[in-house]
Scaffold this motif. Structure first.
Motif, PDB file in Angstrom:
ATOM      1  N   GLU A  91       0.867  -1.182   0.000  1.00  0.00           N
ATOM      2  CA  GLU A  91       0.000   0.000   0.000  1.00  0.00           C
ATOM      3  C   GLU A  91       0.899   1.225   0.000  1.00  0.00           C
ATOM      4  N   LEU A  93       1.083   5.287   0.157  1.00  0.00           N
ATOM      5  CA  LEU A  93       0.280   6.409   0.654  1.00  0.00           C
ATOM      6  C   LEU A  93       0.973   7.740   0.409  1.00  0.00           C
ATOM      7  N   ASN A 108      -5.914  13.486  -5.798  1.00  0.00           N
ATOM      8  CA  ASN A 108      -6.716  12.274  -5.971  1.00  0.00           C
ATOM      9  C   ASN A 108      -6.638  11.760  -7.403  1.00  0.00           C
ATOM     10  N   ALA A 111      -3.330   9.812  -7.791  1.00  0.00           N
ATOM     11  CA  ALA A 111      -3.377   8.465  -7.224  1.00  0.00           C
ATOM     12  C   ALA A 111      -4.211   7.529  -8.090  1.00  0.00           C
ATOM     13  N   GLN A 112      -5.320   8.045  -8.591  1.00  0.00           N
ATOM     14  CA  GLN A 112      -6.181   7.227  -9.445  1.00  0.00           C
ATOM     15  C   GLN A 112      -5.479   6.860 -10.751  1.00  0.00           C
ATOM     16  N   GLN A 115      -3.066   4.105 -10.086  1.00  0.00           N
ATOM     17  CA  GLN A 115      -3.805   2.866  -9.857  1.00  0.00           C
ATOM     18  C   GLN A 115      -4.268   2.259 -11.176  1.00  0.00           C
ATOM     19  N   LYS A 126      -1.772  -0.874  -4.073  1.00  0.00           N
ATOM     20  CA  LYS A 126      -2.932  -0.067  -3.723  1.00  0.00           C
ATOM     21  C   LYS A 126      -2.438   1.330  -3.371  1.00  0.00           C
ATOM     22  N   ASN A 128      -3.341   5.227  -2.049  1.00  0.00           N
ATOM     23  CA  ASN A 128      -4.323   6.003  -1.287  1.00  0.00           C
ATOM     24  C   ASN A 128      -3.780   7.372  -0.907  1.00  0.00           C
ATOM     25  N   ILE A 130      -4.274  10.468   1.974  1.00  0.00           N
ATOM     26  CA  ILE A 130      -4.789  10.826   3.301  1.00  0.00           C
ATOM     27  C   ILE A 130      -4.473  12.298   3.542  1.00  0.00           C
TER      28      ILE A 130
END
Length: 206
Positions: A91, A93, A108, A111-112, A115, A126, A128, A130
């Motif tokens: 993961e 982050l 965002n 990150a997308q 992915q 993965k 993410n 935060i």
């Protein structure tokens, strides 16, 4: 090497700015927090986190430059982990306590995008984000709860929290100061008496 070449075609050109090859790209990798989850005597999961704190809000130049910077951080972390831990899930982050709504959209999206890149290449990653209130709940508050459980003096943030708590047990994060205390004006006040008794008999006494 193949993922690196595919990335150069998939991601914005800014992601690979001033990067000659894969070796140089990986040599610039920066991971602020690296965690290994171990179960039954073996590595089950890798966690790699990059933390950015800008007092005026996260910003790496323009919105497109900020997006490219986040993509670069995450993509580079993924390639590094794949090289060192090829068989493990991970993961990745990106964390920041203060991000404006407009910048949050860029972060965002970054990150997308990473992915999506790995969707058909490797299902072990993965990604993410935060930030803002989520950062406070999942990071700030959780770490602050450890202030009485960690004695390691090298943890400077916790040491600062512990010191603040010494002055005000009610609020270890925002200790009150004399300037912050309000004076209740509704309470009637009384004038201080004036008493002067000099040698001069014509002086007054109140």
């Amino acid at each position: 090497e193949q993922w690196y070449q595919d990335g150069k075609s998939f991601f914005p050109e800014q992601v690979f700015k001033k990067t000659a090859d894969l070796k140089q790209f990986l040599s610039q990798a920066e991971i602020d927090v690296f965690g290994i989850c171990i179960g039954q005597g073996k590595v089950e999961k890798i966690i790699a986190a990059d933390v950015a704190f800008h007092t005026n809000g996260l910003q790496y130049g323009t919105k497109s430059e900020t997006k490219a910077k986040i993509i670069k951080k995450m993509f580079r972390a993924a390639l590094t982990i794949k090289h060192c831990f090829p068989e493990n899930s991970s993961e990745i982050l990106f964390l920041s306590p203060k991000v404006t709504p407009e910048t949050e959209l860029c972060v965002n999206d970054a990150a997308q995008m990473v992915q999506i890149f790995f969707a058909n290449r490797c299902n072990k990653f993965k990604f993410n984000i935060i930030c803002n209130d989520t950062f406070k709940i999942k990071v700030f508050d959780e770490v602050a709860l450890l202030q009485n459980k960690v004695a390691d003096t090298s943890e400077l943030y916790l040491r600062a929290v512990q010191m603040a708590a010494l002055f005000d047990k009610r609020s270890p994060f925002l200790p009150q100061t004399s300037s912050s205390k309000m004076i209740d004006r509704s309470v009637p006040t009384q004038k201080l008496p004036i008493e002067l008794e000099p040698n001069d008999s014509n002086a007054f006494r109140n």
